[in-house]
Scaffold this active site. Structure first.
Site, PDB file in Angstrom:
ATOM      1  N   LEU A  85       0.995  -1.154   0.026  1.00 27.37           N
ATOM      2  CA  LEU A  85      -0.076   0.034  -0.066  1.00 27.37           C
ATOM      3  C   LEU A  85       0.804   1.336  -0.070  1.00 27.37           C
ATOM      4  CD1 LEU A  85      -2.362  -1.899   0.277  1.00 27.37           C
ATOM      5  CD2 LEU A  85      -3.397  -0.101   2.023  1.00 27.37           C
ATOM      6  N   SER A 126     -14.459   2.384   9.627  1.00 18.66           N
ATOM      7  CA  SER A 126     -14.458   1.872  10.953  1.00 18.66           C
ATOM      8  C   SER A 126     -15.402   2.937  11.728  1.00 18.66           C
ATOM      9  CB  SER A 126     -12.956   2.012  11.664  1.00 18.66           C
ATOM     10  OG  SER A 126     -13.047   1.602  12.812  1.00 18.66           O
ATOM     11  N   GLU A 130     -14.336   3.346  14.558  1.00 22.13           N
ATOM     12  CA  GLU A 130     -13.481   4.322  15.362  1.00 22.13           C
ATOM     13  C   GLU A 130     -13.745   5.779  14.671  1.00 22.13           C
ATOM     14  OE1 GLU A 130     -10.737   3.879  17.916  1.00 22.13           O
ATOM     15  OE2 GLU A 130     -12.448   2.591  18.305  1.00 22.13           O
ATOM     16  N   TYR A 172      -5.024   6.252  13.913  1.00 24.70           N
ATOM     17  CA  TYR A 172      -5.816   5.416  13.365  1.00 24.70           C
ATOM     18  C   TYR A 172      -7.116   5.682  12.933  1.00 24.70           C
ATOM     19  CZ  TYR A 172      -8.605   1.081  12.476  1.00 24.70           C
ATOM     20  OH  TYR A 172      -9.667   0.329  11.706  1.00 24.70           O
TER      21      TYR A 172
HETATM   22  N1  GDD Z   1      -6.696  -4.491  22.843  1.00 21.99           N
HETATM   23  C1  GDD Z   1      -6.859  -4.262  24.085  1.00 21.99           C
HETATM   24  N2  GDD Z   1      -6.057  -4.899  25.116  1.00 21.99           N
HETATM   25  N3  GDD Z   1      -7.996  -3.602  24.444  1.00 21.99           N
HETATM   26  C2  GDD Z   1      -8.398  -3.646  25.810  1.00 21.99           C
HETATM   27  C3  GDD Z   1      -7.810  -4.088  26.983  1.00 21.99           C
HETATM   28  C4  GDD Z   1      -6.322  -4.736  26.532  1.00 21.99           C
HETATM   29  O1  GDD Z   1      -5.664  -5.241  27.172  1.00 21.99           O
HETATM   30  N4  GDD Z   1      -8.102  -3.747  28.036  1.00 21.99           N
HETATM   31  C5  GDD Z   1      -9.288  -2.974  27.521  1.00 21.99           C
HETATM   32  N5  GDD Z   1      -9.384  -2.814  26.302  1.00 21.99           N
HETATM   33  C6  GDD Z   1     -10.387  -1.997  25.575  1.00 21.99           C
HETATM   34  C7  GDD Z   1      -9.805  -1.060  24.687  1.00 21.99           C
HETATM   35  O2  GDD Z   1      -9.374   0.250  25.502  1.00 21.99           O
HETATM   36  C8  GDD Z   1     -11.039  -0.813  23.851  1.00 21.99           C
HETATM   37  O3  GDD Z   1     -11.703   0.411  24.505  1.00 21.99           O
HETATM   38  C9  GDD Z   1     -11.508  -1.983  23.692  1.00 21.99           C
HETATM   39  O4  GDD Z   1     -11.171  -2.871  24.797  1.00 21.99           O
HETATM   40  C10 GDD Z   1     -11.610  -2.785  22.407  1.00 21.99           C
HETATM   41  O5  GDD Z   1     -10.112  -2.682  22.014  1.00 21.99           O
HETATM   42  P1  GDD Z   1      -9.732  -3.478  20.759  1.00 21.99           P
HETATM   43  O6  GDD Z   1     -10.213  -4.775  20.948  1.00 21.99           O
HETATM   44  O7  GDD Z   1      -8.181  -3.282  20.891  1.00 21.99           O
HETATM   45  O8  GDD Z   1     -10.586  -3.002  19.294  1.00 21.99           O
HETATM   46  P2  GDD Z   1     -10.840  -1.420  18.973  1.00 21.99           P
HETATM   47  O9  GDD Z   1     -12.068  -0.972  19.468  1.00 21.99           O
HETATM   48  O10 GDD Z   1      -9.733  -0.383  19.542  1.00 21.99           O
HETATM   49  O11 GDD Z   1     -10.780  -1.320  17.428  1.00 21.99           O
HETATM   50  C11 GDD Z   1     -11.109  -2.556  16.622  1.00 21.99           C
HETATM   51  O12 GDD Z   1     -12.365  -2.163  16.280  1.00 21.99           O
HETATM   52  C12 GDD Z   1     -12.448  -1.274  15.295  1.00 21.99           C
HETATM   53  C13 GDD Z   1     -13.905  -1.055  14.656  1.00 21.99           C
HETATM   54  O13 GDD Z   1     -14.578  -0.319  15.645  1.00 21.99           O
HETATM   55  C14 GDD Z   1      -9.921  -2.791  15.602  1.00 21.99           C
HETATM   56  O14 GDD Z   1     -10.272  -4.053  15.098  1.00 21.99           O
HETATM   57  C15 GDD Z   1     -10.017  -1.596  14.416  1.00 21.99           C
HETATM   58  O15 GDD Z   1      -9.063  -2.065  13.515  1.00 21.99           O
HETATM   59  C16 GDD Z   1     -11.409  -1.477  14.324  1.00 21.99           C
HETATM   60  O16 GDD Z   1     -11.478  -0.510  13.106  1.00 21.99           O
END
Ligand code: GDD
Length: 322
Positions: free
Chosen positions: A36, A112, A114, A136
């Protein structure tokens, strides 16, 4: 493939170790090189494959990494969308004075939830204003607006799916659902004693990735390109997720979960919840798997994974892939 598609995947880098992982789950996918960050490589890939449809699912997608490598996130997650659209435009001979013909390449952009970030209203629809909270989210907003712009400027069939969190047993271990399901399985089998997590109060609208891929396919099969919010309309906190995952394994989360400031983000997205009415009405799309079933599926898959391992997949490109 189930829909009769010949599927090509774009692979970047030299001896990319993910090819091996891909081969384990999807042996039929053909591979073409490209990056990309490299416009010419994307033009070559489109010329080589001659696709009917292009799905841009590529991104630096782990939100915390986008603060650590903000410029790279902008290049890949944001400008990468421009390069893919330009590759399609150039290869199709589309310009300001030359519209796409019949049978044009259809483009899907993985936008997303996000982008909503600090939400202005709840639940979120296709017209809810954006307030992204991470590099992001900012990069995804750029890609989203650019997809709309190529649709409006050149009449290209460019659709954008605003997908809320979508999960499955194949989810990367850095994301919270899989971190928890794998952690629970390790604790249950006696390999570990605790899981360290960040903000337990954040809420997400978690759905099953398989349902969401069906929505992407329906968007490109529609008669007109548009933007669609894809989510379940139900939101749960990280604490609820954790509680359920431990319950599936017959454990109490309070005995095993430790909060750790290392996983707290510089700016958080507190609560996301989709209103998928437009997708339901225009595409006939509805999720089939709910939150409880999804989390049970993930915990059970990780229990099975840790009990039986299979690492015999091929890690080479097929001879016809160059
Ligand atoms: N990863 C992670 N690890 N998240 C945590 C943790 C931890 O130890 N503890 C709490 N969280 C909380 C994060 O702060 C966030 O609020 C929530 O769990 C979800 O985190 P993620 O699973 O990392 O996903 P995301 O919501 O930040 O983003 C994902 O979803 C988006 C779609 O809305 C990703 O897949 C993105 O690429 C995608 O666009």
């Amino acid at each position: 493939m189930a829909q009769g598609y010949e599927v090509w995947g774009l692979v970047r880098g030299q001896a990319n170790p993910r090819v091996r992982q891909l081969r384990q789950v999807l042996g039929d996918v053909k591979l073409v090189r490209g990056d990309l960050l490299d416009q010419g490589s994307l033009i070559s890939a489109v010329e080589r494959v001659q696709p009917d449809e292009v799905y841009n699912l590529a991104a630096i997608s782990y939100v915390p990494m986008s603060w650590q490598q903000a410029e790279l996130t902008g290049e890949v997650t944001g400008l990468g969308v421009l390069r893919v659209l330009e590759a399609i435009r150039v290869c199709s001979g589309i310009s300001a004075s030359r519209s796409p013909g019949r049978g044009q390449i259809r483009f899907y952009q993985a936008s997303s939830s996000e982008m909503f970030g600090q939400v202005r209203e709840s639940p979120q629809t296709e017209v809810t204003p954006f307030h992204p909270r991470s590099p992001y989210g900012v990069g995804k907003a750029y890609g989203h607006f650019l997809t709309q712009n190529y649709r409006e400027s050149y009449g290209m069939f460019a659709a954008s799916g605003i997908l809320f969190n979508h999960e499955s047993p194949r989810r990367g271990v850095e994301f919270v659902t899989r971190k928890v399901s794998l952690g629970v399985a390790k604790i249950k089998l006696g390999y570990e004693r605790q899981i360290r997590l960040g903000n337990m109060g954040a809420s997400r609208d978690w759905g099953f990735a398989g349902d969401y891929v069906r929505a992407m396919y329906l968007m490109l099969a529609a008669s007109e390109p548009a933007d669609y919010v894809i989510g379940t309309g139900v939101t749960h906190s990280v604490e609820e997720l954790v509680s359920l995952a431990f319950e599936v394994a017959g454990l109490d989360w309070r005995d095993h979960v430790v909060t750790d400031a290392a996983f707290i983000r510089p700016a958080e997205v507190d609560r996301l919840c989709a209103d998928p009415a437009k997708a339901r009405e225009e595409l006939g799309w509805e999720p089939k798997i709910g939150f409880e079933e999804l989390i049970s599926m993930m915990v059970e898959a990780d229990l099975k994974l840790l009990s039986t391992s299979d690492h015999h997949a091929e890690d080479s490109f097929g001879p016809d892939s160059w």
